[in-house]
Design a protein around this motif. Structure first.
Motif, short mmCIF file in Angstrom:
data_model
loop_
_atom_site.label_atom_id
_atom_site.label_comp_id
_atom_site.label_asym_id
_atom_site.label_seq_id
_atom_site.Cartn_x
_atom_site.Cartn_y
_atom_site.Cartn_z
N ILE A 140 11.56 -9.73 -0.88
CA ILE A 140 10.18 -10.52 -1.45
C ILE A 140 9.23 -9.62 -2.12
CG2 ILE A 140 8.02 -11.89 -0.93
CD1 ILE A 140 9.50 -13.27 1.52
N ASP A 141 8.98 -8.47 -1.54
CA ASP A 141 8.22 -7.57 -2.19
C ASP A 141 8.76 -6.76 -3.09
OD1 ASP A 141 6.30 -7.72 -0.02
OD2 ASP A 141 7.03 -5.92 1.13
N ALA A 142 10.01 -6.58 -3.38
CA ALA A 142 10.70 -6.24 -4.48
C ALA A 142 10.73 -7.04 -5.58
CB ALA A 142 12.33 -5.88 -4.32
N LEU A 143 10.84 -8.48 -5.58
CA LEU A 143 10.60 -9.50 -6.63
C LEU A 143 9.16 -9.30 -6.77
CD1 LEU A 143 12.11 -11.42 -8.02
CD2 LEU A 143 11.60 -13.13 -6.17
N VAL A 144 8.45 -9.38 -5.87
CA VAL A 144 7.01 -9.73 -6.31
C VAL A 144 6.53 -8.38 -7.27
CG1 VAL A 144 4.49 -9.54 -5.53
CG2 VAL A 144 5.98 -11.31 -4.51
N GLU A 145 7.17 -7.26 -6.85
CA GLU A 145 6.70 -5.89 -7.78
C GLU A 145 7.21 -5.92 -9.01
OE1 GLU A 145 7.59 -1.38 -7.56
OE2 GLU A 145 7.65 -2.42 -5.61
N ALA A 146 8.53 -6.52 -9.10
CA ALA A 146 9.21 -6.57 -10.33
C ALA A 146 8.46 -7.63 -11.28
CB ALA A 146 10.81 -6.97 -10.47
N HIS A 147 8.08 -8.94 -10.81
CA HIS A 147 7.55 -9.82 -11.39
C HIS A 147 6.07 -9.56 -11.79
CE1 HIS A 147 10.24 -13.34 -10.58
NE2 HIS A 147 11.01 -12.31 -11.22
N ALA A 148 5.32 -8.44 -11.20
CA ALA A 148 4.04 -8.11 -11.54
C ALA A 148 4.10 -7.36 -12.75
CB ALA A 148 3.46 -6.89 -10.42
#
Length: 165
Positions: A140-148
Protein backbone atom coordinates in the motif's frame (compact mmCIF):
# COMPACT_ATOMS: atom_id res chain seq x y z
CA UNK A 1 -11.37 -6.03 -18.51
CA UNK A 2 -8.33 -6.32 -16.30
CA UNK A 3 -5.17 -4.46 -17.16
CA UNK A 4 -2.43 -3.25 -14.90
CA UNK A 5 -0.24 -0.22 -15.24
CA UNK A 6 2.92 0.15 -13.19
CA UNK A 7 1.95 2.27 -10.18
CA UNK A 8 4.86 4.61 -10.78
CA UNK A 9 3.69 6.09 -14.05
CA UNK A 10 -0.10 5.96 -14.17
CA UNK A 11 -3.29 5.43 -12.21
CA UNK A 12 -4.29 1.78 -11.93
CA UNK A 13 -6.71 0.51 -14.58
CA UNK A 14 -7.82 -2.79 -13.12
CA UNK A 15 -11.54 -2.87 -13.75
CA UNK A 16 -14.05 -2.33 -16.49
CA UNK A 17 -17.71 -3.20 -17.05
CA UNK A 18 -20.53 -2.52 -19.47
CA UNK A 19 -23.74 -0.72 -18.48
CA UNK A 20 -26.37 -3.44 -17.98
CA UNK A 21 -30.13 -3.19 -18.59
CA UNK A 22 -30.94 -3.63 -14.89
CA UNK A 23 -28.80 -0.58 -14.08
CA UNK A 24 -31.07 1.81 -15.99
CA UNK A 25 -33.62 3.97 -14.23
CA UNK A 26 -36.90 5.44 -15.46
CA UNK A 27 -34.96 8.24 -17.17
CA UNK A 28 -33.27 5.69 -19.43
CA UNK A 29 -29.75 6.24 -18.09
CA UNK A 30 -27.59 4.52 -15.48
CA UNK A 31 -29.03 4.97 -11.99
CA UNK A 32 -26.83 6.77 -9.46
CA UNK A 33 -26.40 3.66 -7.30
CA UNK A 34 -24.61 1.79 -10.06
CA UNK A 35 -21.91 4.42 -10.49
CA UNK A 36 -20.94 3.58 -6.91
CA UNK A 37 -21.25 -0.15 -7.59
CA UNK A 38 -18.81 0.01 -10.52
CA UNK A 39 -16.35 1.99 -8.38
CA UNK A 40 -16.78 -0.53 -5.57
CA UNK A 41 -15.92 -3.32 -8.01
CA UNK A 42 -12.81 -1.31 -8.98
CA UNK A 43 -11.88 -1.03 -5.30
CA UNK A 44 -12.17 -4.81 -4.99
CA UNK A 45 -9.85 -5.18 -7.99
CA UNK A 46 -7.31 -2.86 -6.36
CA UNK A 47 -7.42 -4.83 -3.13
CA UNK A 48 -6.97 -8.09 -5.06
CA UNK A 49 -4.03 -6.50 -6.93
CA UNK A 50 -2.49 -5.60 -3.55
CA UNK A 51 -3.14 -9.20 -2.35
CA UNK A 52 -5.49 -7.78 0.31
CA UNK A 53 -8.79 -8.79 -1.34
CA UNK A 54 -10.97 -11.89 -1.34
CA UNK A 55 -8.12 -14.43 -1.11
CA UNK A 56 -6.55 -12.44 1.76
CA UNK A 57 -9.90 -12.38 3.58
CA UNK A 58 -10.28 -16.16 3.21
CA UNK A 59 -6.70 -16.73 4.39
CA UNK A 60 -6.63 -14.35 7.36
CA UNK A 61 -10.06 -13.03 8.28
CA UNK A 62 -8.89 -9.50 7.47
CA UNK A 63 -10.94 -7.34 5.15
CA UNK A 64 -11.86 -3.76 4.35
CA UNK A 65 -14.95 -1.77 5.18
CA UNK A 66 -15.84 1.46 3.40
CA UNK A 67 -16.63 4.09 6.01
CA UNK A 68 -17.05 7.23 3.91
CA UNK A 69 -17.48 8.03 0.23
CA UNK A 70 -18.05 11.02 -1.99
CA UNK A 71 -19.40 10.62 -5.52
CA UNK A 72 -19.69 13.14 -8.34
CA UNK A 73 -21.94 12.46 -11.31
CA UNK A 74 -20.54 14.19 -14.36
CA UNK A 75 -22.15 12.64 -17.45
CA UNK A 76 -24.91 10.23 -18.27
CA UNK A 77 -24.20 6.65 -19.18
CA UNK A 78 -26.51 4.52 -21.30
CA UNK A 79 -27.21 0.87 -21.95
CA UNK A 80 -24.19 -0.92 -23.36
CA UNK A 81 -21.69 1.87 -22.67
CA UNK A 82 -18.25 0.36 -21.93
CA UNK A 83 -16.68 1.60 -18.70
CA UNK A 84 -13.20 1.61 -17.26
CA UNK A 85 -12.09 2.86 -13.85
CA UNK A 86 -8.81 4.62 -13.11
CA UNK A 87 -7.74 4.50 -9.47
CA UNK A 88 -5.32 6.63 -7.46
CA UNK A 89 -4.17 5.67 -3.98
CA UNK A 90 -4.28 9.01 -2.16
CA UNK A 91 -3.37 8.25 1.42
CA UNK A 92 -2.69 5.37 3.77
CA UNK A 93 -2.19 4.84 7.45
CA UNK A 94 -1.75 1.94 9.84
CA UNK A 95 -5.44 0.98 9.42
CA UNK A 96 -6.76 3.07 6.51
CA UNK A 97 -6.56 3.57 2.77
CA UNK A 98 -8.12 6.41 0.78
CA UNK A 99 -8.75 5.73 -2.91
CA UNK A 100 -9.97 7.96 -5.72
CA UNK A 101 -11.74 6.39 -8.71
CA UNK A 102 -12.47 8.06 -12.07
CA UNK A 103 -15.25 6.27 -13.96
CA UNK A 104 -14.59 6.78 -17.66
CA UNK A 105 -16.38 5.89 -20.86
CA UNK A 106 -13.91 3.30 -22.18
CA UNK A 107 -14.27 4.28 -25.84
CA UNK A 108 -14.99 8.01 -25.78
CA UNK A 109 -12.75 8.75 -22.80
CA UNK A 110 -15.02 11.19 -20.99
CA UNK A 111 -15.31 11.20 -17.20
CA UNK A 112 -18.76 10.03 -16.15
CA UNK A 113 -18.23 10.07 -12.37
CA UNK A 114 -15.69 10.16 -9.57
CA UNK A 115 -15.68 8.31 -6.28
CA UNK A 116 -13.43 9.06 -3.32
CA UNK A 117 -13.63 6.43 -0.62
CA UNK A 118 -12.08 5.87 2.80
CA UNK A 119 -11.46 2.21 3.61
CA UNK A 120 -10.55 0.72 6.98
CA UNK A 121 -8.84 -2.61 7.58
CA UNK A 122 -11.03 -4.80 9.81
CA UNK A 123 -10.44 -8.09 11.63
CA UNK A 124 -13.62 -10.06 10.93
CA UNK A 125 -13.12 -12.16 14.07
CA UNK A 126 -13.47 -9.10 16.32
CA UNK A 127 -15.33 -6.82 13.85
CA UNK A 128 -12.88 -4.09 14.87
CA UNK A 129 -10.45 -1.93 12.96
CA UNK A 130 -6.99 -3.53 12.97
CA UNK A 131 -3.56 -2.69 11.53
CA UNK A 132 -2.67 -3.81 8.00
CA UNK A 133 -0.33 -6.79 7.89
CA UNK A 134 3.29 -5.67 7.39
CA UNK A 135 3.61 -7.03 3.85
CA UNK A 136 0.26 -5.54 2.82
CA UNK A 137 1.15 -2.20 4.34
CA UNK A 138 4.42 -2.17 2.39
CA UNK A 139 2.53 -2.71 -0.90
CA UNK A 140 0.00 0.00 0.00
CA UNK A 141 2.74 2.46 0.98
CA UNK A 142 4.62 1.83 -2.29
CA UNK A 143 1.46 2.49 -4.29
CA UNK A 144 0.61 5.67 -2.36
CA UNK A 145 4.19 6.91 -2.78
CA UNK A 146 4.10 6.23 -6.53
CA UNK A 147 0.72 7.92 -6.93
CA UNK A 148 1.85 10.96 -4.91
CA UNK A 149 3.88 11.99 -7.99
CA UNK A 150 0.74 12.09 -10.15
CA UNK A 151 -1.51 15.14 -10.51
CA UNK A 152 -4.50 15.29 -8.16
CA UNK A 153 -7.89 15.52 -9.86
CA UNK A 154 -9.85 18.64 -8.88
CA UNK A 155 -12.59 16.50 -7.31
CA UNK A 156 -10.26 15.12 -4.60
CA UNK A 157 -11.40 16.33 -1.20
CA UNK A 158 -14.58 18.01 -2.46
CA UNK A 159 -17.55 18.45 -0.21
CA UNK A 160 -21.23 18.28 -1.04
CA UNK A 161 -22.44 21.59 -2.37
CA UNK A 162 -23.58 23.52 -5.40
CA UNK A 163 -22.13 26.64 -6.97
CA UNK A 164 -23.72 29.84 -5.71
CA UNK A 165 -25.84 31.69 -8.12
Amino acid sequence: MATTNPPSDAPLRLHGETVRPEWLDYNGHMNVAYYSLVCDHAGDAVMDWLDLGAAYRARTGGTIFAVEAHVTYDRELSLGDPLVVETLALEAGPRKLRLFHRLLHAEQGYQAATNEVLLLHVDLNTRRVAPWPDEGRARIDALVEAHARLPRPPEVGRHVGAPRG
